[in-house]
Write a protein that holds these residues in place. Structure first.
Motif, mmCIF file in Angstrom:
data_model
loop_
_atom_site.group_PDB
_atom_site.id
_atom_site.type_symbol
_atom_site.label_atom_id
_atom_site.label_comp_id
_atom_site.label_asym_id
_atom_site.label_seq_id
_atom_site.Cartn_x
_atom_site.Cartn_y
_atom_site.Cartn_z
ATOM 1 N N ARG A 118 35.065 -11.296 -13.961
ATOM 2 C CA ARG A 118 34.824 -10.661 -12.661
ATOM 3 C C ARG A 118 35.470 -11.448 -11.517
ATOM 4 N NH1 ARG A 118 31.283 -6.608 -10.692
ATOM 5 N NH2 ARG A 118 31.836 -6.343 -8.497
ATOM 6 N N GLY A 119 35.539 -12.767 -11.630
ATOM 7 C CA GLY A 119 36.092 -13.583 -10.565
ATOM 8 C C GLY A 119 37.555 -13.321 -10.276
ATOM 9 N N PHE A 120 38.288 -12.745 -11.229
ATOM 10 C CA PHE A 120 39.706 -12.444 -11.035
ATOM 11 C C PHE A 120 39.963 -10.965 -10.763
ATOM 12 C CE2 PHE A 120 40.425 -16.127 -14.203
ATOM 13 C CZ PHE A 120 40.279 -17.066 -13.178
ATOM 14 N N SER A 121 38.925 -10.146 -10.846
ATOM 15 C CA SER A 121 39.079 -8.697 -10.663
ATOM 16 C C SER A 121 38.885 -8.366 -9.183
ATOM 17 C CB SER A 121 38.067 -7.939 -11.530
ATOM 18 O OG SER A 121 38.268 -6.548 -11.430
ATOM 19 N N CYS A 122 39.938 -8.540 -8.401
ATOM 20 C CA CYS A 122 39.844 -8.442 -6.941
ATOM 21 C C CYS A 122 39.434 -7.051 -6.464
ATOM 22 C CB CYS A 122 41.172 -8.854 -6.315
ATOM 23 S SG CYS A 122 41.624 -10.562 -6.695
ATOM 24 N N LEU A 123 39.953 -6.002 -7.080
ATOM 25 C CA LEU A 123 39.607 -4.642 -6.668
ATOM 26 C C LEU A 123 38.124 -4.372 -6.899
ATOM 27 C CD1 LEU A 123 42.708 -2.648 -7.982
ATOM 28 C CD2 LEU A 123 42.175 -3.238 -5.609
ATOM 29 N N ALA A 124 37.587 -4.880 -8.000
ATOM 30 C CA ALA A 124 36.159 -4.706 -8.275
ATOM 31 C C ALA A 124 35.304 -5.501 -7.308
ATOM 32 C CB ALA A 124 35.855 -5.133 -9.715
ATOM 33 N N ASN A 125 35.893 -6.547 -6.717
ATOM 34 C CA ASN A 125 35.154 -7.392 -5.783
ATOM 35 C C ASN A 125 35.359 -6.984 -4.327
ATOM 36 O OD1 ASN A 125 34.053 -8.988 -7.828
ATOM 37 N ND2 ASN A 125 35.825 -10.329 -7.885
ATOM 38 N N GLY A 126 35.935 -5.806 -4.114
ATOM 39 C CA GLY A 126 35.989 -5.271 -2.764
ATOM 40 C C GLY A 126 37.340 -5.250 -2.090
ATOM 41 N N VAL A 386 43.443 -14.508 -5.219
ATOM 42 C CA VAL A 386 42.072 -14.006 -5.211
ATOM 43 C C VAL A 386 41.504 -13.937 -3.793
ATOM 44 C CG1 VAL A 386 39.705 -14.548 -5.914
ATOM 45 C CG2 VAL A 386 41.568 -14.752 -7.569
ATOM 46 N N GLY A 387 41.840 -14.919 -2.951
ATOM 47 C CA GLY A 387 41.358 -14.910 -1.572
ATOM 48 C C GLY A 387 39.844 -14.905 -1.493
ATOM 49 N N THR A 388 39.288 -13.945 -0.763
ATOM 50 C CA THR A 388 37.836 -13.826 -0.644
ATOM 51 C C THR A 388 37.258 -12.782 -1.589
ATOM 52 O OG1 THR A 388 38.126 -12.250 1.182
ATOM 53 C CG2 THR A 388 37.838 -14.568 1.766
ATOM 54 N N TRP A 389 38.063 -12.331 -2.551
ATOM 55 C CA TRP A 389 37.624 -11.299 -3.498
ATOM 56 C C TRP A 389 37.354 -11.893 -4.875
ATOM 57 C CZ3 TRP A 389 42.115 -10.564 -0.474
ATOM 58 C CH2 TRP A 389 41.913 -9.784 0.661
ATOM 59 N N GLY A 390 36.688 -13.045 -4.890
ATOM 60 C CA GLY A 390 36.368 -13.709 -6.147
ATOM 61 C C GLY A 390 34.877 -13.767 -6.384
ATOM 62 N N ASP A 391 34.443 -14.767 -7.179
ATOM 63 C CA ASP A 391 33.019 -14.923 -7.490
ATOM 64 C C ASP A 391 32.182 -15.196 -6.249
ATOM 65 O OD1 ASP A 391 33.875 -16.570 -10.550
ATOM 66 O OD2 ASP A 391 33.093 -14.547 -10.290
ATOM 67 N N TRP A 401 44.965 -16.159 -9.281
ATOM 68 C CA TRP A 401 45.599 -14.857 -9.076
ATOM 69 C C TRP A 401 44.672 -13.716 -9.463
ATOM 70 C CZ3 TRP A 401 50.233 -15.472 -6.736
ATOM 71 C CH2 TRP A 401 50.895 -16.688 -6.910
ATOM 72 N N CYS A 402 44.798 -12.613 -8.743
ATOM 73 C CA CYS A 402 44.072 -11.393 -9.093
ATOM 74 C C CYS A 402 44.609 -10.831 -10.409
ATOM 75 C CB CYS A 402 44.245 -10.334 -8.005
ATOM 76 S SG CYS A 402 43.573 -10.752 -6.376
ATOM 77 N N LEU A 403 43.729 -10.158 -11.138
ATOM 78 C CA LEU A 403 44.120 -9.404 -12.334
ATOM 79 C C LEU A 403 43.725 -7.949 -12.132
ATOM 80 C CD1 LEU A 403 43.096 -11.720 -15.334
ATOM 81 C CD2 LEU A 403 45.364 -11.371 -14.353
ATOM 82 N N PRO A 404 44.658 -7.008 -12.433
ATOM 83 C CA PRO A 404 46.049 -7.254 -12.834
ATOM 84 C C PRO A 404 46.844 -7.832 -11.675
ATOM 85 C CG PRO A 404 45.648 -4.911 -12.499
ATOM 86 C CD PRO A 404 44.317 -5.581 -12.357
ATOM 87 N N GLY A 405 47.991 -8.445 -12.028
ATOM 88 C CA GLY A 405 48.794 -9.072 -10.988
ATOM 89 C C GLY A 405 49.866 -9.975 -11.546
ATOM 90 N N VAL A 406 50.108 -11.072 -10.854
ATOM 91 C CA VAL A 406 51.225 -11.976 -11.164
ATOM 92 C C VAL A 406 51.221 -12.472 -12.619
ATOM 93 C CG1 VAL A 406 52.269 -14.206 -10.589
ATOM 94 C CG2 VAL A 406 51.520 -12.664 -8.765
ATOM 95 N N PRO A 407 50.071 -12.897 -13.189
ATOM 96 C CA PRO A 407 50.094 -13.393 -14.573
ATOM 97 C C PRO A 407 50.597 -12.373 -15.595
ATOM 98 C CG PRO A 407 48.087 -14.100 -13.486
ATOM 99 C CD PRO A 407 48.742 -13.102 -12.568
ATOM 100 N N ASP A 408 50.487 -11.082 -15.283
ATOM 101 C CA ASP A 408 51.002 -10.059 -16.209
ATOM 102 C C ASP A 408 52.507 -10.220 -16.400
ATOM 103 O OD1 ASP A 408 48.403 -9.095 -16.107
ATOM 104 O OD2 ASP A 408 48.875 -7.632 -14.555
ATOM 105 N N MET A 409 53.192 -10.594 -15.323
ATOM 106 C CA MET A 409 54.640 -10.771 -15.404
ATOM 107 C C MET A 409 54.987 -12.015 -16.213
ATOM 108 S SD MET A 409 56.968 -8.709 -14.218
ATOM 109 C CE MET A 409 58.158 -8.782 -15.556
ATOM 110 N N TRP A 410 54.151 -13.071 -16.107
ATOM 111 C CA TRP A 410 54.371 -14.248 -16.963
ATOM 112 C C TRP A 410 54.345 -13.806 -18.428
ATOM 113 C CZ3 TRP A 410 49.840 -17.631 -14.684
ATOM 114 C CH2 TRP A 410 50.118 -17.957 -13.350
#
Length: 422
Positions: A118-126, A386-391, A401-410
């Motif tokens: 949940r801590g990396f799911s920025c959209l779910a965190n608002g 993640v900014g303020t959209w984390g745990d 980083w937010c997921l999905p996002g930059v790590p997907d490209m890695w």
């Protein structure tokens, strides 16, 4: 070639209404000017000047009301067809390039992947703007193949993939699992081997794709080398030591793998070491005055020797990912401003002494290790953190980083190196 437009329906609706009103208003004014010109021919220049002033004012008002106009122009990007790439990807420097908008991304939904914490799911965190999920890395001279999850799973049948490192490694591990789950019909066939919930407190997490007899594991080892207790007659400020000459005691569990992906760097700071009372040790000798940069090079040398003498690189493909650019700001590097769009320049964030040390050590190794040099490509992505959209919204985060996002490209780059024919 395909033209990608990063322009949503709401924007079109607003633009259409705005255009209609401006056109109607403009026609009225134009008619009044025409009557004026017909009856007062001596004032033609004044009338034209007024009309031009009005048009200029409309443009200024539009730019104020719709500040996103610049990204709209930038969003008309040409997306290259991988079949028309100038050179094969295996001969291409995939880490030199730029981010281009691509509306076909993201590759998965974090809310539908139970292994994205949940801590990396920025959209779910608002987080309301999802534009950060719709960027693709475009190397200068080639294209990174888009993920075909089903084919990758078939190629990885019976394999064991292991990620070792800190929380940035865990993020990439979660990303890969979520990416591959898009190719699985029965989601229940994918599970954590010990029934554990994905959390940063656990040193080992393993996810099994039972249909494909595939394991993707994560081991938390933030330094790669071994944390140790305080030696005898050490100063009171020493609470623990880091044995630079010994690998982490769980390293024996990494050996039996087909793919090994390492990272380290974010914990090599005074805050994580000296301020916590942790100092360096080699053998029985306590190195109280050793700089962190020197200690990191020593630790990397220990890791390199371990790979050369312990890992069968004929069987196991070894990768090391460089330092991931963070975007902390302010004089004390403690402020976090997450932008809506990637930076157009790296602004110096592509420079990293940690990455430089990793590159130097790997170049000197006797066996083949594939370097994932992601530092520069991450430097542009001030929008992806993640900014303020984390745990904890009260604690901003400009490192993860937010997921999905930059790590997907890695991971798409990792898979293109690992399975170039997929």
């Amino acid at each position: 070639m395909e033209i990608v437009r990063n322009f949503n329906h709401d924007s079109f609706g607003k633009l259409r209404i705005f255009y209609t009103r401006v056109l109607s208003l403009g026609n009225g004014i134009f008619k009044r000017h025409c009557n004026f010109l017909a009856s007062h021919s001596l004032n033609v220049v004044v009338g034209i000047g007024s009309l031009l002033s009005f048009v200029f004012a409309v443009v200024v008002v539009y730019l104020c009301l719709f500040p996103g106009v610049d990204p709209v122009f930038q969003s008309y990007q040409i997306v290259s067809d991988p079949k028309n790439s100038s050179i094969p990807i295996e001969k291409c420097n995939v880490f030199e390039g730029k981010w281009v908008p691509d509306v076909t991304y993201p590759l998965y939904s974090a809310s539908q992947c139970p292994f994205a914490e949940r801590g990396f799911s920025c959209l779910a965190n608002g987080r309301r703007d999802g534009g950060y999920t719709k960027w693709r890395w475009k190397p200068n001279n080639c294209d990174v193949p888009r993920l075909n999850a089903r084919k990758v799973l078939e190629k990885l049948y019976g394999k064991r993939v292991v990620f070792v490192g800190d929380s940035l490694s865990r993020t990439q591990w979660e990303s890969l699992i979520c990416m591959l789950m898009s190719g699985v019909d029965d989601k229940r066939s994918v599970y954590e081997v010990n029934g554990n919930k994905i959390t940063k407190q656990i040193r080992f997490l393993g996810v099994r794709f039972s249909t494909y007899n595939l394991r993707i594991d994560f081991y938390r080892s933030v330094f790669l080398v071994r944390p140790s207790s305080v030696p005898k007659r050490a100063p009171k400020r020493v609470k623990s030591t880091l044995r630079l000459d010994l690998m982490d005691d769980i390293s024996k569990e990494w050996i039996d793998s087909d793919v090994l992906v390492f990272n380290s760097g974010h914990w090599w700071t005074p805050t994580k070491l000296f301020e916590m009372g942790s100092y360096f040790q080699v053998g029985k000798s306590l190195k109280l005055g050793m700089p962190i940069n020197t200690a990191f090079r020593k630790a990397l040398g220990t890791w390199a020797s371990w790979v050369e003498t312990t890992v069968n690189t004929n069987r196991t493909s070894v990768f090391f990912r460089t330092f991931e650019s963070s975007h902390w700001g302010g004089k004390k590097r403690n402020t976090c401003k997450v932008t809506r769009h990637p930076w157009s320049k790296t602004n110096g964030r592509e420079k990293s002494s940690i990455s430089d040390n990793i590159v130097k050590v790997i170049k000197q190794m006797k066996v083949s290790v594939d370097l994932l040099h992601v530092t520069r490509m991450g430097a542009f992505r001030s929008d992806g953190h993640v900014g303020t959209w984390g745990d904890n919204p009260s604690v901003p985060d400009c490192s993860h980083w937010c997921l999905p996002g930059v790590p997907d490209m890695w991971n798409e780059i990792l898979l293109s190196r690992l399975l170039p024919t997929v």
